[in-house]
Design an enzyme around this catalytic site. Structure first.
Site, PDB file in Angstrom:
ATOM      1  N   GLN A   1       0.801  -1.214   0.000  1.00 13.81           N
ATOM      2  CA  GLN A   1       0.000   0.000   0.000  1.00 13.81           C
ATOM      3  C   GLN A   1       0.843   1.278   0.000  1.00 13.81           C
ATOM      4  OE1 GLN A   1      -2.651  -1.947   3.188  1.00 13.81           O
ATOM      5  NE2 GLN A   1      -4.012  -0.465   2.223  1.00 13.81           N
TER       6      GLN A   1
ATOM      7  N   HIS B   1       0.664  -9.342   4.355  1.00 16.08           N
ATOM      8  CA  HIS B   1      -0.453  -8.383   4.411  1.00 16.08           C
ATOM      9  C   HIS B   1      -1.135  -8.358   3.037  1.00 16.08           C
ATOM     10  CE1 HIS B   1      -2.226  -4.654   6.454  1.00 16.08           C
ATOM     11  NE2 HIS B   1      -2.819  -4.711   5.268  1.00 16.08           N
TER      12      HIS B   1
ATOM     13  N   ASN C   1      -2.146 -10.958   7.978  1.00 13.79           N
ATOM     14  CA  ASN C   1      -3.070  -9.867   8.258  1.00 13.79           C
ATOM     15  C   ASN C   1      -4.501 -10.219   7.852  1.00 13.79           C
ATOM     16  OD1 ASN C   1      -3.537  -6.885   8.804  1.00 13.79           O
ATOM     17  ND2 ASN C   1      -4.408  -7.121   6.759  1.00 13.79           N
ATOM     18  N   GLU C   2      -5.446  -9.950   8.748  1.00 11.38           N
ATOM     19  CA  GLU C   2      -6.876 -10.111   8.454  1.00 11.38           C
ATOM     20  C   GLU C   2      -7.156 -11.374   7.635  1.00 11.38           C
ATOM     21  OE1 GLU C   2      -8.453  -6.478   6.762  1.00 11.38           O
ATOM     22  OE2 GLU C   2      -8.033  -5.345   8.581  1.00 11.38           O
TER      23      GLU C   2
HETATM   24  O1  IFM Z   1      -6.236  -0.630   4.065  1.00 14.93           O
HETATM   25  C1  IFM Z   1      -6.792  -1.681   4.779  1.00 14.93           C
HETATM   26  C2  IFM Z   1      -5.700  -2.580   5.322  1.00 14.93           C
HETATM   27  O2  IFM Z   1      -4.886  -3.078   4.313  1.00 14.93           O
HETATM   28  C3  IFM Z   1      -6.312  -3.759   6.061  1.00 14.93           C
HETATM   29  N1  IFM Z   1      -7.274  -3.312   7.050  1.00 14.93           N
HETATM   30  C4  IFM Z   1      -8.275  -2.364   6.637  1.00 14.93           C
HETATM   31  C5  IFM Z   1      -7.614  -1.179   5.949  1.00 14.93           C
HETATM   32  C6  IFM Z   1      -8.685  -0.157   5.516  1.00 14.93           C
HETATM   33  O3  IFM Z   1      -9.575  -0.753   4.620  1.00 14.93           O
END
Ligand code: IFM
Length: 389
Positions: free
Chosen positions: A19, A113, A156-157
């Protein structure tokens, strides 16, 4: 320090490689962004060029008074071809970690991520059972970097990642109010990969866990069973998988209403952020409580923030989120820290329009401009500003 949060409380901000770094050309996301006919509106391109400008980003974080930085290692750079590990890229991340130390900043490191190497995605990705061994081999390769971290996050997530994979197969869009069914094979492989990674990381004695993104489902009267069935594969199973970890991390931004017919988007009448999500600052405190109730573990907020062009509204949101967290701590929640999402405006998986950053940057020159919210959060962290002001 930090307005009743305690001396050991972790105060910082978070980013993710794809990102902000730019030119992550060996990743599956880069491939997807450039695929003919892609539905992705905008490619990531140079992003914030943090790959080259990380020292300035870490310096700005530190100068504001934040003392922790969560960032991710990019698997696609470190292992650009299967089994080929780049010493130069490992050195790059070693230099980033050293730069944190130079500024008195503690690194918190995410191993994965959302992005994977393109070879991995093209050869089955998380739907292939070899994903578990492949991820473990990568974790072994980066292990020498990890002992400098205060905390390591494996994947991540994973709940959102499993939904992305489910959505790609079913061609459904991922958005609050309508979350595709997670792919069950991806779910199983992600959980198995996490467990292997936890075992490996524990060899360097650093606390390890994973960040789950609960959606704060709330049920209409009579929709309680619908909620349970909807929430289990989308978040609870991933929290249950964290029970043997050292901590549980949470990331939350909004809430989702569940009717007897399932989830519905936030009504037009409520305030929405640039991602279209309901403006709902207590989300993170509710997520932290849920994560603790399911796992019994101490909780680390590894992301929370708001996509807005109005930085004063970012401060409002963050203040109310922190107040809600503080109330949970007073009620007994063991909360380790708060990492704001995000340090920089960044590539929001298809678009640069939703701005989550404490720092903006020029799209031509990459010149950084800290926003007032960065100074505000730093002051809260240093204990020179009260949340009640
Ligand atoms: O930008 C994302 C991130 O990569 C993962 N969690 C949520 C953020 C906002 O949408």
């Amino acid at each position: 320090m930090g307005d009743d949060f305690g001396d050991d409380f972790i105060w910082g901000a978070a980013t993710a490689a794809h990102q902000i770094e730019g030119n992550n050309v060996n990743s599956d996301w880069w491939v997807r962004e450039h695929a003919p006919g892609t539905r992705i509106p905008e490619p990531s391109g140079d992003a914030a060029d943090s790959y080259h400008r990380y020292a300035e980003d870490i310096r700005l974080l530190a100068e504001a008074g934040l003392t922790s930085y969560r960032f991710s290692l990019e698997w696609a750079r470190i292992e650009p071809a299967e089994g080929h590990f780049s010493r130069a890229e490992l050195d790059h991340y070693r230099r980033m970690i050293a730069c944190c130390a130079d500024h008195g900043v503690t690194p918190l490191i995410t191993l994965h991520h959302f992005t994977s190497p393109r070879w991995f995605a093209e050869d089955g990705g998380w739907l292939d059972e070899r994903s578990v061994a492949r991820f473990a081999r990568y974790v072994e390769a980066v292990l020498p970097l990890l002992d400098a971290a205060s905390h390591v996050f494996t994947i991540n997530e994973p709940n959102i990642l499993a939904m992305m994979i489910g959505g790609e197969k079913g061609d459904e869009q991922l958005q609050a109010g309508s979350l595709p069914a997670p792919d069950p094979v991806a779910t199983a492989n992600l959980i198995a990969a996490h467990r292997r990674a936890v075992e490996i990381v524990r060899r360097v004695g650093v606390p390890v866990g994973w960040p789950v993104a609960p959606q704060q489902f709330f049920a209409d009267p009579g929709a309680e069973e619908v909620l349970k069935a909807y929430a289990y594969p989308r978040e609870i199973v991933f929290l249950e998988a964290a029970r043997d970890d050292d901590f549980v991390a949470v990331q939350a931004y909004t809430r989702t209403r569940i009717t007897v017919d399932g989830p519905v988007p936030a009504p037009e009448t409520v305030e929405r952020t640039l991602t279209g999500w309901e403006y709902y600052p207590p989300a993170i405190a509710e997520a932290a409580r849920l994560a603790h109730d399911v796992t019994g573990l101490p909780v680390l907020v590894s992301e929370n923030g708001i996509a807005t062009a109005d930085d004063a509204r970012r401060i409002d949101y963050t203040r109310d989120a922190l107040k809600a967290l503080r109330a949970e701590m007073v009620a007994g929640l063991p909360l380790l820290g708060y990492l704001h999402w995000s340090l920089l405006d960044n590539y929001e998986w298809g678009s640069y329009t939703p701005t989550f950053g404490l720092i903006s940057w020029d799209r031509e020159t990459f010149e950084r401009t800290p926003k007032p919210s960065l100074a505000w959060l730093g002051e809260v962290a240093r204990g020179v500003r009260s949340l009640d002001e």
